[in-house]
Design an enzyme around this catalytic site. Sequence first.
Site, PDB file in Angstrom:
ATOM      1  N   LEU A  18     -25.978  27.428 -79.227  1.00  0.00           N
ATOM      2  CA  LEU A  18     -24.926  26.427 -79.462  1.00  0.00           C
ATOM      3  C   LEU A  18     -25.336  25.087 -78.870  1.00  0.00           C
ATOM      4  O   LEU A  18     -25.879  25.036 -77.766  1.00  0.00           O
ATOM      5  CB  LEU A  18     -23.634  26.885 -78.772  1.00  0.00           C
ATOM      6  CG  LEU A  18     -23.060  28.205 -79.262  1.00  0.00           C
ATOM      7  CD1 LEU A  18     -21.973  28.678 -78.294  1.00  0.00           C
ATOM      8  CD2 LEU A  18     -22.510  28.065 -80.667  1.00  0.00           C
ATOM      9  N   ASP A  60     -28.610  31.990 -76.490  1.00  0.00           N
ATOM     10  CA  ASP A  60     -28.148  31.251 -75.306  1.00  0.00           C
ATOM     11  C   ASP A  60     -28.220  32.074 -74.018  1.00  0.00           C
ATOM     12  O   ASP A  60     -27.761  31.602 -72.962  1.00  0.00           O
ATOM     13  CB  ASP A  60     -26.683  30.809 -75.509  1.00  0.00           C
ATOM     14  CG  ASP A  60     -26.570  29.500 -76.288  1.00  0.00           C
ATOM     15  OD1 ASP A  60     -27.393  28.589 -76.053  1.00  0.00           O
ATOM     16  OD2 ASP A  60     -25.660  29.399 -77.136  1.00  0.00           O
ATOM     17  N   GLU A  65     -25.973  31.719 -65.841  1.00  0.00           N
ATOM     18  CA  GLU A  65     -24.835  31.385 -64.967  1.00  0.00           C
ATOM     19  C   GLU A  65     -23.488  31.736 -65.593  1.00  0.00           C
ATOM     20  O   GLU A  65     -22.533  32.047 -64.888  1.00  0.00           O
ATOM     21  CB  GLU A  65     -24.854  29.884 -64.670  1.00  0.00           C
ATOM     22  CG  GLU A  65     -23.602  29.404 -63.956  1.00  0.00           C
ATOM     23  CD  GLU A  65     -23.632  27.930 -63.604  1.00  0.00           C
ATOM     24  OE1 GLU A  65     -23.636  27.089 -64.500  1.00  0.00           O
ATOM     25  OE2 GLU A  65     -23.643  27.639 -62.409  1.00  0.00           O
ATOM     26  N   ASP A  66     -23.434  31.698 -66.920  1.00  0.00           N
ATOM     27  CA  ASP A  66     -22.131  31.847 -67.568  1.00  0.00           C
ATOM     28  C   ASP A  66     -21.593  33.273 -67.593  1.00  0.00           C
ATOM     29  O   ASP A  66     -20.403  33.469 -67.822  1.00  0.00           O
ATOM     30  CB  ASP A  66     -22.207  31.292 -69.005  1.00  0.00           C
ATOM     31  CG  ASP A  66     -22.374  29.780 -68.991  1.00  0.00           C
ATOM     32  OD1 ASP A  66     -21.740  29.134 -68.135  1.00  0.00           O
ATOM     33  OD2 ASP A  66     -23.150  29.266 -69.813  1.00  0.00           O
ATOM     34  N   ARG A  85     -21.767  34.344 -77.810  1.00  0.00           N
ATOM     35  CA  ARG A  85     -22.313  34.757 -76.511  1.00  0.00           C
ATOM     36  C   ARG A  85     -21.668  36.040 -76.002  1.00  0.00           C
ATOM     37  O   ARG A  85     -22.053  36.577 -74.963  1.00  0.00           O
ATOM     38  CB  ARG A  85     -22.173  33.611 -75.489  1.00  0.00           C
ATOM     39  CG  ARG A  85     -22.882  32.346 -75.963  1.00  0.00           C
ATOM     40  CD  ARG A  85     -23.066  31.347 -74.869  1.00  0.00           C
ATOM     41  NE  ARG A  85     -23.862  31.911 -73.780  1.00  0.00           N
ATOM     42  CZ  ARG A  85     -24.105  31.300 -72.632  1.00  0.00           C
ATOM     43  NH1 ARG A  85     -23.619  30.090 -72.433  1.00  0.00           N
ATOM     44  NH2 ARG A  85     -24.823  31.878 -71.689  1.00  0.00           N
ATOM     45  N   ARG A 130     -14.174  26.972 -72.865  1.00  0.00           N
ATOM     46  CA  ARG A 130     -14.750  28.317 -72.676  1.00  0.00           C
ATOM     47  C   ARG A 130     -13.945  29.233 -71.755  1.00  0.00           C
ATOM     48  O   ARG A 130     -14.053  30.453 -71.825  1.00  0.00           O
ATOM     49  CB  ARG A 130     -16.174  28.189 -72.112  1.00  0.00           C
ATOM     50  CG  ARG A 130     -17.126  27.430 -73.024  1.00  0.00           C
ATOM     51  CD  ARG A 130     -17.433  28.214 -74.279  1.00  0.00           C
ATOM     52  NE  ARG A 130     -18.285  27.457 -75.183  1.00  0.00           N
ATOM     53  CZ  ARG A 130     -19.615  27.404 -75.096  1.00  0.00           C
ATOM     54  NH1 ARG A 130     -20.237  28.067 -74.145  1.00  0.00           N
ATOM     55  NH2 ARG A 130     -20.308  26.698 -75.952  1.00  0.00           N
ATOM     56  N   HIS A 160     -18.208  22.241 -69.478  1.00  0.00           N
ATOM     57  CA  HIS A 160     -17.733  23.064 -68.357  1.00  0.00           C
ATOM     58  C   HIS A 160     -17.307  22.178 -67.181  1.00  0.00           C
ATOM     59  O   HIS A 160     -17.687  21.009 -67.105  1.00  0.00           O
ATOM     60  CB  HIS A 160     -18.872  23.954 -67.849  1.00  0.00           C
ATOM     61  CG  HIS A 160     -19.254  25.068 -68.756  1.00  0.00           C
ATOM     62  ND1 HIS A 160     -20.551  25.265 -69.165  1.00  0.00           N
ATOM     63  CD2 HIS A 160     -18.521  26.062 -69.300  1.00  0.00           C
ATOM     64  CE1 HIS A 160     -20.598  26.339 -69.934  1.00  0.00           C
ATOM     65  NE2 HIS A 160     -19.387  26.852 -70.035  1.00  0.00           N
ATOM     66  N   CYS A 247     -26.930  26.057 -64.964  1.00  0.00           N
ATOM     67  CA  CYS A 247     -26.786  27.120 -65.981  1.00  0.00           C
ATOM     68  C   CYS A 247     -27.919  28.126 -65.990  1.00  0.00           C
ATOM     69  O   CYS A 247     -27.752  29.246 -66.462  1.00  0.00           O
ATOM     70  CB  CYS A 247     -26.748  26.542 -67.389  1.00  0.00           C
ATOM     71  SG  CYS A 247     -26.122  24.920 -67.542  1.00  0.00           S
TER      72      CYS A 247
END
Length: 252
Positions: A18, A60, A65-66, A85, A130, A160, A247
């Site tokens: 993305l 991705d 980190e996400d 994701r 998100r 973010h 990230c």
Amino acid sequence: MFTHAITRRPGKNFAEGLTTAGLGTPRYELITKQHEAYVQTLKSLDLQVIELETLADFPDAYFVEDVAVVTGPIAVITNPGAATRQGEQKAMEPVLAPYRATAHIRPPGTVDGGDVLMVGNHFFIGISPRTNPKGAEQLGRILENCGYTWTLVAVRGGLHLKSHVNYAGQDTLLVTEPFAARDEFKGYAKIIVDKEEEYAANSLWINDHMLIPQGFPRLREKLETLGIEIRALDMSEVRKMDGGLTCLSLRF
Ligand code: CIR
């Protein structure tokens, strides 16, 4: 102080991830080189780096980190907010299980780790495209049970919370101009990132060093004036995919 970091290599399909950046087509050889330099920097700061292989179906997935929030006694496996994701988090659970007890964000709650900022014993949780209120609330309760406090922050503009606010050590925040004036961050010392250098607000504090993206001289100057140790890294290809320094790793 951090002792460990988890990273994941970008896959050959990483350019299918993305992005809204509009900065052109990123190059695989170059992101691989930049990612390797990032990993080497973490190692040079005495972190043990757990390097994961690419995840074929998830372009991705190197934005590790996400998919988790790791702190104190717990690793919270998130439920990422982007449909493409969804599933990355499953691959992270067995990696973290040897280190921490795990907890989970459950649908309809969503959380991206990029929205979660720890400052001392307090967590700021961004409500963003998100991370939704249900997910943020779930995370807050889990953290509360571990003895942390938390507050919500509405993220307007940017991907973010950590596109705007990051920790810079010594109770100091690195903030973009719009966030510098926000009530939520009253009482903290602040380093304000100039508007033209907003991308550099996503810088990463590790063990008394600040990792900043290369090519942001005004921020560099401000940090140098404060006597903060700096490592500047070329992030051109990661930036093309809407990513930044925080990230690319999970630190604990
Ligand atoms: C995404 O849109 O999900 C990725 N292309 C970029 C994620 C960046 N993650 C982060 O800032 N924590």
